[in-house]
Design a protein around this motif. Structure first.
Motif, PDB file in Angstrom:
ATOM      1  N   LEU A   1      73.801  70.060  36.523  1.00 55.22           N
ATOM      2  CA  LEU A   1      73.332  69.121  35.501  1.00 55.22           C
ATOM      3  C   LEU A   1      72.762  67.850  36.128  1.00 55.22           C
ATOM      4  N   LEU A   2      73.399  67.369  37.189  1.00 61.44           N
ATOM      5  CA  LEU A   2      72.926  66.165  37.866  1.00 61.44           C
ATOM      6  C   LEU A   2      71.554  66.406  38.487  1.00 61.44           C
ATOM      7  N   ALA A   3      71.389  67.499  39.215  1.00 60.55           N
ATOM      8  CA  ALA A   3      70.085  67.819  39.807  1.00 60.55           C
ATOM      9  C   ALA A   3      69.033  67.972  38.724  1.00 60.55           C
ATOM     10  N   ASN A   4      69.383  68.648  37.647  1.00 64.35           N
ATOM     11  CA  ASN A   4      68.456  68.838  36.523  1.00 64.35           C
ATOM     12  C   ASN A   4      68.011  67.484  35.965  1.00 64.35           C
TER      13      ASN A   4
ATOM     14  N   GLY B   1      57.538  55.184  40.772  1.00 65.78           N
ATOM     15  CA  GLY B   1      58.783  54.431  40.759  1.00 65.78           C
ATOM     16  C   GLY B   1      59.440  54.487  39.394  1.00 65.78           C
ATOM     17  N   PHE B   2      60.726  54.341  39.382  1.00 66.16           N
ATOM     18  CA  PHE B   2      61.539  54.473  38.172  1.00 66.16           C
ATOM     19  C   PHE B   2      62.105  53.106  37.822  1.00 66.16           C
ATOM     20  N   ASP B   3      61.885  52.688  36.619  1.00 65.98           N
ATOM     21  CA  ASP B   3      62.441  51.425  36.135  1.00 65.98           C
ATOM     22  C   ASP B   3      63.718  51.743  35.368  1.00 65.98           C
ATOM     23  N   LYS B   4      64.857  51.576  36.031  1.00 66.47           N
ATOM     24  CA  LYS B   4      66.124  51.983  35.405  1.00 66.47           C
ATOM     25  C   LYS B   4      66.502  51.140  34.198  1.00 66.47           C
ATOM     26  N   THR B   5      65.884  49.986  34.016  1.00 67.16           N
ATOM     27  CA  THR B   5      66.199  49.174  32.841  1.00 67.16           C
ATOM     28  C   THR B   5      65.596  49.757  31.569  1.00 67.16           C
ATOM     29  N   ILE B   6      64.530  50.551  31.713  1.00 68.92           N
ATOM     30  CA  ILE B   6      63.876  51.128  30.529  1.00 68.92           C
ATOM     31  C   ILE B   6      64.774  52.149  29.841  1.00 68.92           C
ATOM     32  N   SER B   7      65.436  52.977  30.621  1.00 73.41           N
ATOM     33  CA  SER B   7      66.245  54.033  30.009  1.00 73.41           C
ATOM     34  C   SER B   7      67.738  53.844  30.265  1.00 73.41           C
TER      35      SER B   7
ATOM     36  N   ALA C   1      70.148  53.013  28.447  1.00 71.28           N
ATOM     37  CA  ALA C   1      71.090  53.458  27.418  1.00 71.28           C
ATOM     38  C   ALA C   1      70.801  54.873  26.940  1.00 71.28           C
ATOM     39  N   GLY C   2      69.889  55.582  27.596  1.00 72.88           N
ATOM     40  CA  GLY C   2      69.511  56.920  27.152  1.00 72.88           C
ATOM     41  C   GLY C   2      70.584  57.964  27.432  1.00 72.88           C
ATOM     42  N   MET C   3      70.433  59.101  26.774  1.00 73.31           N
ATOM     43  CA  MET C   3      71.370  60.213  26.947  1.00 73.31           C
ATOM     44  C   MET C   3      71.422  60.664  28.402  1.00 73.31           C
ATOM     45  N   GLY C   4      70.282  60.744  29.065  1.00 71.64           N
ATOM     46  CA  GLY C   4      70.239  61.174  30.457  1.00 71.64           C
ATOM     47  C   GLY C   4      71.019  60.250  31.370  1.00 71.64           C
ATOM     48  N   THR C   5      70.880  58.953  31.146  1.00 67.47           N
ATOM     49  CA  THR C   5      71.603  57.972  31.961  1.00 67.47           C
ATOM     50  C   THR C   5      73.103  58.108  31.749  1.00 67.47           C
ATOM     51  N   ARG C   6      73.514  58.291  30.503  1.00 70.13           N
ATOM     52  CA  ARG C   6      74.944  58.485  30.215  1.00 70.13           C
ATOM     53  C   ARG C   6      75.452  59.773  30.860  1.00 70.13           C
ATOM     54  N   LEU C   7      74.634  60.817  30.830  1.00 64.74           N
ATOM     55  CA  LEU C   7      75.014  62.082  31.452  1.00 64.74           C
ATOM     56  C   LEU C   7      75.185  61.916  32.957  1.00 64.74           C
ATOM     57  N   VAL C   8      74.246  61.226  33.600  1.00 63.26           N
ATOM     58  CA  VAL C   8      74.342  60.991  35.048  1.00 63.26           C
ATOM     59  C   VAL C   8      75.620  60.226  35.370  1.00 63.26           C
ATOM     60  N   ARG C   9      75.894  59.161  34.632  1.00 60.03           N
ATOM     61  CA  ARG C   9      77.111  58.376  34.888  1.00 60.03           C
ATOM     62  C   ARG C   9      78.373  59.221  34.701  1.00 60.03           C
ATOM     63  N   GLY C  10      78.390  60.027  33.637  1.00 63.25           N
ATOM     64  CA  GLY C  10      79.556  60.874  33.379  1.00 63.25           C
ATOM     65  C   GLY C  10      79.776  61.911  34.471  1.00 63.25           C
ATOM     66  N   VAL C  11      78.699  62.531  34.920  1.00 66.66           N
ATOM     67  CA  VAL C  11      78.804  63.547  35.975  1.00 66.66           C
ATOM     68  C   VAL C  11      79.256  62.906  37.285  1.00 66.66           C
ATOM     69  N   ILE C  12      78.677  61.758  37.616  1.00 65.95           N
ATOM     70  CA  ILE C  12      79.065  61.052  38.840  1.00 65.95           C
ATOM     71  C   ILE C  12      80.553  60.714  38.794  1.00 65.95           C
ATOM     72  N   SER C  13      81.020  60.247  37.664  1.00 68.58           N
ATOM     73  CA  SER C  13      82.435  59.930  37.503  1.00 68.58           C
ATOM     74  C   SER C  13      83.296  61.184  37.645  1.00 68.58           C
ATOM     75  N   GLN C  14      82.863  62.263  37.015  1.00 67.68           N
ATOM     76  CA  GLN C  14      83.600  63.529  37.085  1.00 67.68           C
ATOM     77  C   GLN C  14      83.709  64.031  38.525  1.00 67.68           C
TER      78      GLN C  14
ATOM     79  N   HIS D   1      76.651  56.255  43.031  1.00 62.99           N
ATOM     80  CA  HIS D   1      75.222  56.507  43.217  1.00 62.99           C
ATOM     81  C   HIS D   1      74.420  55.216  43.159  1.00 62.99           C
ATOM     82  N   ILE D   2      73.212  55.297  43.696  1.00 63.61           N
ATOM     83  CA  ILE D   2      72.278  54.183  43.612  1.00 63.61           C
ATOM     84  C   ILE D   2      70.868  54.735  43.425  1.00 63.61           C
ATOM     85  N   TYR D   3      70.034  53.938  42.779  1.00 62.57           N
ATOM     86  CA  TYR D   3      68.593  54.192  42.691  1.00 62.57           C
ATOM     87  C   TYR D   3      67.913  53.121  43.529  1.00 62.57           C
ATOM     88  N   GLU D   4      66.932  53.522  44.305  1.00 67.90           N
ATOM     89  CA  GLU D   4      66.146  52.563  45.074  1.00 67.90           C
ATOM     90  C   GLU D   4      64.672  52.878  44.886  1.00 67.90           C
ATOM     91  N   ARG D   5      63.856  51.844  44.985  1.00 72.44           N
ATOM     92  CA  ARG D   5      62.408  52.032  44.952  1.00 72.44           C
ATOM     93  C   ARG D   5      61.908  51.933  46.386  1.00 72.44           C
TER      94      ARG D   5
END
Length: 191
Positions: free
Chosen positions: A97-100, A141-147, A149-162, A167-171
């Motif tokens: 799910l994280l890779a996806n 480049g990805f602007d993490k402030t845009i998304s 609160a999105g479902m994908g961001t919540r999913l990434v955080r949940g998977v990382i926690s699990q 994790h970090i995002y860098e440009r």
């Protein structure tokens, strides 16, 4: 066990068929279908290789990502540098799910229009049960402030926690996602 995983995979495919019949926005529908495809890939790896306690990262991650990349035609390519790490069966679905999710974000945001690009995926063992996953693109480049609160961001955080990770995002010439995760099946454990 093989039969059970095969049936689970078939059930996921039935769920995909049901989703296709629903009147959902196209991007929402595709997002759901892609996430379910990632879970299907895990069960295919388990039953087709008789790997019931662990799954090969070298086989799993391309099985998930190549399906996403194929939808882009020859516009986006992917390179892999994945160690032959055995991922515990319990952690295979979260890793898929994280890779996806990260690759989907790259395809959605990094390569607008007909822009061509490359996504690089690396997975290296660290120490103990930990491994480092790096997914980088050479897009805009990805602007993490845009998304944020999105479902994908919540999913990434949940998977990382699990996966007891961080994790970090860098440009850097695009976007680089780096995560340190607890996913490795140790030979002397039963996962």
């Amino acid at each position: 066990m093989r039969e059970i995983h095969h049936r689970v995979k078939n059930n996921f495919q039935s769920v995909q068929a049901l989703i296709r019949t629903q009147q959902l926005p196209k991007d929402m529908q595709q997002s759901l279908l892609d996430r379910i495809s990632a879970m299907i890939a895990v069960h295919e790896q388990i039953y087709s290789h008789d790997q019931f306690s662990a799954v090969s990262a070298k086989a799993l991650i391309p099985a998930v990502v190549d399906t996403l990349i194929a939808a882009c035609g020859d516009r986006v390519s992917v390179t892999y540098d994945i160690e032959d790490i055995a991922i515990t069966a319990d952690h295979a679905t979260p890793v898929a799910l994280l890779a996806n999710e990260i690759v989907t974000n790259a395809l959605k945001y990094a390569f607008h229009g007909e822009r061509k690009g490359v996504i690089s995926i690396s997975l290296k063992r660290l120490s103990g049960r930990r491994a480092c996953l790096v997914i980088a693109d050479d897009g805009i480049g990805f602007d993490k402030t845009i998304s944020a609160a999105g479902m994908g961001t919540r999913l990434v955080r949940g998977v990382i926690s699990q996966l007891h990770g961080e994790h970090i995002y860098e440009r850097r010439d695009g976007t680089v996602f780096t995560a340190e995760l607890e996913i490795v099946a140790l030979p002397d454990t039963k996962s």
